[in-house]
Scaffold this active site. Sequence first.
Site, PDB file in Angstrom:
ATOM      1  CB  SER A 195      -6.598  -0.500  -1.753  1.00  0.00           C
ATOM      2  OG  SER A 195      -6.329   0.829  -2.115  1.00  0.00           O
ATOM      3  CB  VAL A 231       1.204   6.361   2.899  1.00  0.00           C
ATOM      4  CG1 VAL A 231       0.252   5.428   3.641  1.00  0.00           C
ATOM      5  CG2 VAL A 231       2.615   6.264   3.460  1.00  0.00           C
ATOM      6  CB  CYS A 232      -2.208   3.885  -1.078  1.00  0.00           C
ATOM      7  SG  CYS A 232      -3.871   3.550  -1.671  1.00  0.00           S
ATOM      8  CG  LEU A 233      -4.108   4.286   5.828  1.00  0.00           C
ATOM      9  CD1 LEU A 233      -4.289   2.765   5.860  1.00  0.00           C
ATOM     10  CD2 LEU A 233      -3.197   4.725   6.964  1.00  0.00           C
ATOM     11  CG  ASN A 241      -1.843  -1.236   1.204  1.00  0.00           C
ATOM     12  OD1 ASN A 241      -1.796  -2.010   2.150  1.00  0.00           O
ATOM     13  ND2 ASN A 241      -2.607  -1.461   0.151  1.00  0.00           N
TER      14      ASN A 241
END
Length: 160
Positions: free
Chosen positions: A128, A95-97, A88
């Site tokens: 994701s 950061v993909c959160l 992620n």
Amino acid sequence: MMSFGGAACGRLAEERKSWRKNHPHGFIARPVSGSDGSLNLFHWQCFIPGKDGTDWEGGHYPLSIQFSEDYPDNSPVCKFAQGFLHPNVYPSGLVCLSIIGEDWKPSITVKQILVGIQDMLDNPNPSSPANHDINNLYLKDKCEYGRKMQLQAQKYPFTI
């Protein structure tokens, strides 16, 4: 009446004060100091410890948080070093959160962001992916994925 930049500065000053009084063990978060010694409340340098008993244990991962002048209405940008390995995290380190994306709420604090990212380290969201190669490794070969994460932890020892 405060401008958005002023409101953001006020909120960030409160976040810093709150953090200094009470923060999770092993975490570090502080505004970056300029060459003149002044603090830039809009750019924080943070370190997130890997949780004990996980493949991330022993690492103390540097993370940059960049706040905009319309914070807290908009989420900050959180970034590890380029090439950081995680399903992620984009190859750029971004950061993909969800809590700093589509699920952002102005009430979310720096502490919640950092604890959320720490949780994400050992609990990736494979639906994701931001790094498809590492995500595929995570899905297909958990042992090799764990070995790579342990090697990465060695690259980021606690040195502060």
